[in-house]
Design an enzyme around this catalytic site. Structure first.
Site, PDB file in Angstrom:
ATOM      1  N   THR A   8      -0.414   3.089  -5.342  1.00 22.07           N
ATOM      2  CA  THR A   8       1.110   3.177  -5.481  1.00 22.07           C
ATOM      3  C   THR A   8       1.640   3.530  -6.585  1.00 22.07           C
ATOM      4  O   THR A   8       0.848   3.877  -7.761  1.00 22.07           O
ATOM      5  CB  THR A   8       1.759   1.924  -4.505  1.00 22.07           C
ATOM      6  OG1 THR A   8       3.430   1.982  -4.569  1.00 22.07           O
ATOM      7  CG2 THR A   8       1.752   0.569  -5.776  1.00 22.07           C
ATOM      8  N   ILE A  37       0.925  -1.265   0.119  1.00 20.95           N
ATOM      9  CA  ILE A  37      -0.038   0.126   0.134  1.00 20.95           C
ATOM     10  C   ILE A  37       0.866   1.124   0.185  1.00 20.95           C
ATOM     11  O   ILE A  37       1.699   1.442   0.799  1.00 20.95           O
ATOM     12  CB  ILE A  37      -0.906   0.031   1.192  1.00 20.95           C
ATOM     13  CG1 ILE A  37      -2.070  -1.257   1.250  1.00 20.95           C
ATOM     14  CG2 ILE A  37      -1.717   1.247   1.480  1.00 20.95           C
ATOM     15  CD1 ILE A  37      -2.881  -1.348   2.452  1.00 20.95           C
ATOM     16  N   SER A  38       0.840   2.106  -0.898  1.00 22.08           N
ATOM     17  CA  SER A  38       1.212   3.365  -1.143  1.00 22.08           C
ATOM     18  C   SER A  38       2.814   3.171  -0.912  1.00 22.08           C
ATOM     19  O   SER A  38       3.358   2.411  -2.069  1.00 22.08           O
ATOM     20  CB  SER A  38       0.977   4.268   0.089  1.00 22.08           C
ATOM     21  OG  SER A  38       1.322   5.703  -0.041  1.00 22.08           O
ATOM     22  N   TRP A  39       3.775   3.653   0.011  1.00 26.23           N
ATOM     23  CA  TRP A  39       5.140   3.484   0.293  1.00 26.23           C
ATOM     24  C   TRP A  39       5.255   2.079   0.228  1.00 26.23           C
ATOM     25  O   TRP A  39       6.361   1.287  -0.406  1.00 26.23           O
ATOM     26  CB  TRP A  39       5.728   4.142   1.453  1.00 26.23           C
ATOM     27  CG  TRP A  39       7.066   3.786   1.478  1.00 26.23           C
ATOM     28  CD1 TRP A  39       8.260   4.707   1.263  1.00 26.23           C
ATOM     29  CD2 TRP A  39       7.775   2.753   2.272  1.00 26.23           C
ATOM     30  NE1 TRP A  39       9.624   4.272   1.487  1.00 26.23           N
ATOM     31  CE2 TRP A  39       9.164   3.110   2.148  1.00 26.23           C
ATOM     32  CE3 TRP A  39       7.430   1.589   2.701  1.00 26.23           C
ATOM     33  CZ2 TRP A  39      10.096   2.379   2.636  1.00 26.23           C
ATOM     34  CZ3 TRP A  39       8.214   0.553   3.282  1.00 26.23           C
ATOM     35  CH2 TRP A  39       9.894   1.072   3.192  1.00 26.23           C
TER      36      TRP A  39
END
Length: 264
Positions: free
Chosen positions: A122, A96-98
């Site tokens: 992401t 998720i994301s980073w």
């Protein structure tokens, strides 16, 4: 079960939910920048049929500060060493994301240990299409996230940016300034563009059309670059659509992860 585990010269706070569920590969969840693992507990609880593993990065949540900066490649090696200690040979990945950046790096470095790969909200790293300038400016200031009284205010405005549904952030814990800064730096000098065409495992990409932190063009780029990948778009969930629209997110992810069982 949650515990501090020493691995590769680091001490990491690790959670294992639904341990003993062996009908599926364990799912390793990798969280967004500055976000502690407790924020993902609702996703783990929605997947009772499989073991879910989650890790606080150095200086995030309950993991002690890192001694020196680290790269995505180094952290992918650390995740592999952690799985060795846990006795887990192969995992499905949710990034998720980073954490999606780390998931891409792990999947490239450890292809034999990666079953299915899910990338949510992401991008491909330093080459990403940037988000809302005001939000990106806030993200670049560690003081906005490492002071308790401003943390939840910023998470609410930035991580839920573009969303119409509320996300509970009561479990949020402020990262340390060092932990947040090192995590941000590891992403700023990283890119997955050279190896995306080499990812041959099943890949599901999910994004929200109104995400103001990581615009949906980044998901389309990943989809075009990764052979045979699938893509699902959400609307109105913001950057944390996997929490604000949890039921749909879990349904899509479960169907994707279980597809090979259905085919078998």
């Amino acid at each position: 079960m949650k515990s501090l585990i020493g691995v590769a010269g680091r001490r990491l706070h690790v959670a294992r939910w639904n341990e003993g569920s062996d009908a599926h590969r364990p799912l390793l969840m990798l969280n967004g920048i500055g976000m502690n693992l407790e924020l993902l507990e609702p996703l783990a609880c929605a997947l009772p049929e499989r073991e879910v593993i989650c890790v606080d990065m150095p200086g995030i949540g309950s993991s002690p500060d890192p001694f020196i900066p680290y790269t995505m490649s180094q952290m992918a090696l650390t995740m592999a060493a952690l799985l060795d200690q846990l006795g887990v040979a192969e995992v499905d990945l949710l990034g998720i994301s980073w954490g999606g950046a780390l998931a891409q790096q792990f999947a490239f470095q450890h292809r034999s240990r990666t079953g299915n790969l899910v990338l949510a909200a992401t991008a491909a790293g330093a080459t990403m299409v940037p988000g809302n300038p005001a939000m990106m400016a806030h993200l670049a200031d560690p003081l906005e996230y490492t002071v308790e009284k401003t943390l939840k205010r910023n998470l609410a405005s930035i991580y839920n940016g573009g969303g119409t549904a509320q996300v509970s952030l009561n479990a949020a814990k402020a990262p340390s300034p060092l932990g947040f800064s090192y995590q941000l730096a590891s992403f700023a000098c990283w890119s997955s563009v050279p190896f995306l065409p080499l990812l041959r495992m099943p890949v599901m990409i999910m994004a929200d059309e109104e995400d103001q932190l990581i615009p949906p063009a980044n998901a389309q780029f990943l989809h075009n670059a990764i052979p045979h990948s699938q893509i699902e778009m959400f609307r109105g969930g913001g950057h944390l659509f996997m929490l604000s629209q949890r039921a749909r997110f879990i349904e899509i992810m479960r169907d994707f992860l279980d597809a090979e069982l259905a085919e078998g």
